[in-house]
Design a protein around this motif. Structure first.
Motif, PDB file in Angstrom:
ATOM      1  N   LYS A   1       0.818  -1.215   0.000  1.00  0.00           N
ATOM      2  CA  LYS A   1       0.000   0.000   0.000  1.00  0.00           C
ATOM      3  C   LYS A   1       0.854   1.270   0.000  1.00  0.00           C
ATOM      4  O   LYS A   1       0.566   2.221  -0.747  1.00  0.00           O
TER       5      LYS A   1
ATOM      6  N   LYS B   1      -5.034   7.892  -3.640  1.00  0.00           N
ATOM      7  CA  LYS B   1      -5.932   7.100  -2.814  1.00  0.00           C
ATOM      8  C   LYS B   1      -5.779   5.624  -3.132  1.00  0.00           C
ATOM      9  O   LYS B   1      -5.820   5.225  -4.304  1.00  0.00           O
ATOM     10  N   VAL B   2      -5.618   4.813  -2.100  1.00  0.00           N
ATOM     11  CA  VAL B   2      -5.492   3.364  -2.252  1.00  0.00           C
ATOM     12  C   VAL B   2      -6.474   2.692  -1.299  1.00  0.00           C
ATOM     13  O   VAL B   2      -6.475   2.967  -0.100  1.00  0.00           O
TER      14      VAL B   2
ATOM     15  N   ASN C   1       0.807   3.979  -2.893  1.00  0.00           N
ATOM     16  CA  ASN C   1       0.384   5.324  -2.483  1.00  0.00           C
ATOM     17  C   ASN C   1       1.334   6.413  -2.976  1.00  0.00           C
ATOM     18  O   ASN C   1       0.957   7.587  -3.070  1.00  0.00           O
TER      19      ASN C   1
END
Length: 301
Positions: free
Chosen positions: A266, A275-276, A270
């Protein structure tokens, strides 16, 4: 309106969830046509037909190809008389393809699909990415192969060295559909042979830069959920990971959904996209499909 960019397997699963939550009239689906070709005298647009069957609840969702409970009398008879087919086409599915072949002679592909969708009771707008015929070659360690020869005859086994496809003109309504959308969803289809052909159309990337775009990664860990996407990505020097998918869409991407098994990626993802979302992306039942669709819809500003 929400617009979805679709291939023929991963994204239709998501569409099953989306159409339970969104007014079908508010959905536009732009579908890959790169692999379309003639087989046994009929025009085969596998990804388009899969979307048509998905939206009309006819899809064989065990194979993600063809019609559920179809028969294969014609296919079997052709085999008996020595006229074998590369594709195993069911009888109801063949009727769809025969109708499309006939309609195309008069109207072209986009109008043919519009007529078929209406006959199937589909309220969503389904747009083939182009009315022009495409050409794709898979360059492998055993030579240059047609796409369906690679996929079916050789079962995606050869090592892929390169993927080449022709440039075609976008269908008339595609750019406007993207520009007029509340959001564009790039489904978890093969980035190289399903989504990239749509992105290569004149004006599409520029239109996407003006839209809110959310993608669902078809890669978990270092492999594709289904199909040969990982082979194609590797051949083109793209990292086979959710990071690689984010990088591939980087110039227009606002949001990406990655699987819970990729939570350790993540932070790296990112750095590419603001936005993840980390959640379950395996859609093995309707509840999972609806849950993923709901998460995506709720993330749209």
């Amino acid at each position: 309106m929400i617009t979805v960019l679709s291939g023929g397997t991963g994204t239709p699963k998501l569409l099953q969830g989306l159409k339970e939550l969104v007014n079908p009239e508010d959905l536009t689906i732009i579908v890959n046509t790169l692999e379309n070709d003639y087989f046994s005298g009929v025009y085969v647009s596998a990804d388009i037909d899969t979307v048509l069957y998905t939206m009309s609840d006819m899809i064989n969702d065990e194979l993600w190809y063809g019609v559920k409970n179809d028969t294969f009398i014609t296919h079997e008879r052709l085999e008996e008389i020595g006229c074998s087919e590369l594709l195993r086409i069911g009888d109801i599915d063949r009727a769809t393809k025969i109708q499309k072949t006939q309609l195309m002679k008069k109207y072209g592909l986009t109008k043919a699909v519009e007529i078929q969708a209406e006959k199937m009771g589909i309220k969503s707008k389904i747009i083939p990415m182009s009315d022009e015929n495409s050409d794709i070659k898979i360059i492998t360690d055993i030579g240059e192969l047609e796409f369906h020869d690679f996929l079916i005859k050789h079962q995606s086994q050869p090592e892929v060295l390169d993927v080449k496809f022709s440039k075609v003109k976008p269908a008339d309504d595609i750019i406007d559909a993207i520009k007029n959308s509340r959001a564009v969803i790039i489904g978890p289809s093969n980035p190289i042979t399903s989504i990239s052909p749509i992105l290569s159309l004149d004006g599409v990337r520029d239109a996407l830069k003006e839209a809110y775009v959310i993608a669902v990664s078809p890669i978990i860990g270092n492999d594709s959920v289904s199909g040969p996407a990982s082979k194609f990505m590797r051949a083109l020097g793209i990292d086979v990971s959710s990071v690689g998918v984010a990088s591939f869409y980087e110039d227009f991407l606002d949001n990406i959904v990655i699987d819970i098994k990729d939570e350790d990626k993540k932070i790296e993802v990112n750095q590419i996209v603001n936005k993840v979302i980390v959640t379950n992306t395996i859609m093995n039942n309707l509840d999972a499909k609806k849950n993923l669709a709901e998460i995506i819809i709720n993330s749209i500003p």
